[in-house]
Design an enzyme around this catalytic site. Sequence first.
Site, PDB file in Angstrom:
ATOM      1  N   TRP A  14       0.805  -1.226   0.000  1.00  0.00           N
ATOM      2  CA  TRP A  14       0.000   0.000   0.000  1.00  0.00           C
ATOM      3  C   TRP A  14       0.838   1.276   0.000  1.00  0.00           C
ATOM      4  O   TRP A  14       0.298   2.366  -0.092  1.00  0.00           O
ATOM      5  CB  TRP A  14      -0.940   0.005   1.209  1.00  0.00           C
ATOM      6  CG  TRP A  14      -2.125  -0.899   1.037  1.00  0.00           C
ATOM      7  CD1 TRP A  14      -2.437  -1.660  -0.056  1.00  0.00           C
ATOM      8  CD2 TRP A  14      -3.171  -1.118   1.994  1.00  0.00           C
ATOM      9  NE1 TRP A  14      -3.598  -2.326   0.159  1.00  0.00           N
ATOM     10  CE2 TRP A  14      -4.077  -2.027   1.419  1.00  0.00           C
ATOM     11  CE3 TRP A  14      -3.421  -0.640   3.286  1.00  0.00           C
ATOM     12  CZ2 TRP A  14      -5.222  -2.456   2.089  1.00  0.00           C
ATOM     13  CZ3 TRP A  14      -4.552  -1.076   3.960  1.00  0.00           C
ATOM     14  CH2 TRP A  14      -5.443  -1.972   3.358  1.00  0.00           C
ATOM     15  N   LYS A  15       2.144   1.147   0.195  1.00  0.00           N
ATOM     16  CA  LYS A  15       3.029   2.326   0.254  1.00  0.00           C
ATOM     17  C   LYS A  15       2.483   3.316   1.293  1.00  0.00           C
ATOM     18  O   LYS A  15       1.995   2.886   2.330  1.00  0.00           O
ATOM     19  CB  LYS A  15       3.162   2.936  -1.136  1.00  0.00           C
ATOM     20  CG  LYS A  15       3.524   1.851  -2.173  1.00  0.00           C
ATOM     21  CD  LYS A  15       4.013   2.384  -3.466  1.00  0.00           C
ATOM     22  CE  LYS A  15       4.387   1.209  -4.366  1.00  0.00           C
ATOM     23  NZ  LYS A  15       5.045   1.603  -5.594  1.00  0.00           N
TER      24      LYS A  15
ATOM     25  N   GLU B 192      11.871   1.962  -3.749  1.00  0.00           N
ATOM     26  CA  GLU B 192      11.644   3.325  -3.255  1.00  0.00           C
ATOM     27  C   GLU B 192      12.476   3.585  -1.999  1.00  0.00           C
ATOM     28  O   GLU B 192      12.921   4.710  -1.771  1.00  0.00           O
ATOM     29  CB  GLU B 192      10.142   3.554  -3.016  1.00  0.00           C
ATOM     30  CG  GLU B 192       9.413   3.746  -4.340  1.00  0.00           C
ATOM     31  CD  GLU B 192       7.963   3.306  -4.349  1.00  0.00           C
ATOM     32  OE1 GLU B 192       7.345   3.179  -3.271  1.00  0.00           O
ATOM     33  OE2 GLU B 192       7.434   3.084  -5.460  1.00  0.00           O
TER      34      GLU B 192
ATOM     35  N   GLY C 161       4.814   1.962 -10.753  1.00  0.00           N
ATOM     36  CA  GLY C 161       3.991   3.170 -10.723  1.00  0.00           C
ATOM     37  C   GLY C 161       3.993   3.936 -12.032  1.00  0.00           C
ATOM     38  O   GLY C 161       3.519   5.072 -12.099  1.00  0.00           O
TER      39      GLY C 161
ATOM     40  N   SER D 292       3.480  -2.230 -11.910  1.00  0.00           N
ATOM     41  CA  SER D 292       2.270  -2.003 -12.720  1.00  0.00           C
ATOM     42  C   SER D 292       1.473  -3.280 -12.983  1.00  0.00           C
ATOM     43  O   SER D 292       0.936  -3.464 -14.078  1.00  0.00           O
ATOM     44  CB  SER D 292       2.620  -1.287 -14.030  1.00  0.00           C
ATOM     45  OG  SER D 292       3.176  -0.011 -13.765  1.00  0.00           O
TER      46      SER D 292
ATOM     47  N   GLY E  64       1.362  -2.670  -6.200  1.00  0.00           N
ATOM     48  CA  GLY E  64       1.274  -1.375  -5.528  1.00  0.00           C
ATOM     49  C   GLY E  64      -0.098  -0.758  -5.747  1.00  0.00           C
ATOM     50  O   GLY E  64      -1.083  -1.132  -5.115  1.00  0.00           O
ATOM     51  N   GLY E  65      -0.162   0.165  -6.691  1.00  0.00           N
ATOM     52  CA  GLY E  65      -1.381   0.946  -6.950  1.00  0.00           C
ATOM     53  C   GLY E  65      -2.662   0.129  -7.012  1.00  0.00           C
ATOM     54  O   GLY E  65      -3.673   0.492  -6.392  1.00  0.00           O
TER      55      GLY E  65
HETATM   56  P1  PGA Z   1       2.924  -0.539  -8.715  1.00  0.00           P
HETATM   57  O1  PGA Z   1       3.979  -0.734  -7.513  1.00  0.00           O
HETATM   58  O2  PGA Z   1       2.125  -1.800  -8.795  1.00  0.00           O
HETATM   59  O3  PGA Z   1       2.121   0.650  -8.310  1.00  0.00           O
HETATM   60  O4  PGA Z   1       3.735  -0.310  -9.956  1.00  0.00           O
HETATM   61  C1  PGA Z   1       4.579  -1.980  -7.266  1.00  0.00           C
HETATM   62  C2  PGA Z   1       5.491  -1.875  -6.070  1.00  0.00           C
HETATM   63  O5  PGA Z   1       6.224  -0.888  -5.979  1.00  0.00           O
HETATM   64  O6  PGA Z   1       5.497  -2.749  -5.173  1.00  0.00           O
END
Ligand code: PGA
Length: 244
Positions: A5-6, A92, A168, A208, A229-230
């Site tokens: 979820w960041k 990140e 992302g 992604s 992620g997203g």
């Molecule tokens: P994303 O991120 O699916 O939004 O590209 C993946 C992640 O960083 O774990």
Amino acid sequence: MAGNWKMYKTPAETVAFFEKFRPLTGQSDHCEIVICPPFTSLAAAADAAKGSAIRVGAQNIAWAKEGAFTGEISGPMITATGATHVIVGHSERRQYFGETDETVLKRTQAALEFGLSPIVCVGERLEERENGNTEAVLVRQFRKGIAGLTETQFARIAIAYEPVWAIGTGKTATPEIAADAHRTIRAQVREKFGKDGADAIRILYGGSVKPENTRALMAQPEIDGVLVGGASLDPVSFASIVNF
Ligand code: PGA
């Protein structure tokens, strides 16, 4: 199938997510599901996941048990929330917070020491891929990081291949590109931990991942799961990834 979820979702938003997500994945016993909210929502997530097969993970972990480390969160603090997993070395963290192969190893060892299951991330940047250095970067990240684990420790981790240019950005690695990188990583595992280690290790793809591309990615025998992620922020979208 792991969701990262960041820096999104308060405890209240976390509870709302689980209310919608649980009924959509109640029958999903073909895979393990892990959701990784921010530290401040870990307890709410673990509580909301109780009685289901969904596991909860943190997104980082300190390498020490306790001490003068302002802003860090230790293994015992994470397990006290009910979380069982932790993401280590996300790009990140490497890019913006000075994470190195060495600190990734230390954090992974701490996670194992405190009984957490680490998902250790590796992956190349765009310029590294464009310069033909993808393999060299993956090999370096493996040798300076993961290869420092003992065989017993290694048996308890999962690896996530996350090409930085695909995170992302909406640019997913094609299933073939991802599988190729997974083969490079698995070859390193074989060299260091033998055939059994290479057969058993789970390598997730991240970058992604969406409901529309999950099936094609998962059709690659090299891809054992995904780190999302997203698209993991929305319960319906993450459930359709889980139930691909
Ligand atoms: P994303 O991120 O699916 O939004 O590209 C993946 C992640 O960083 O774990």
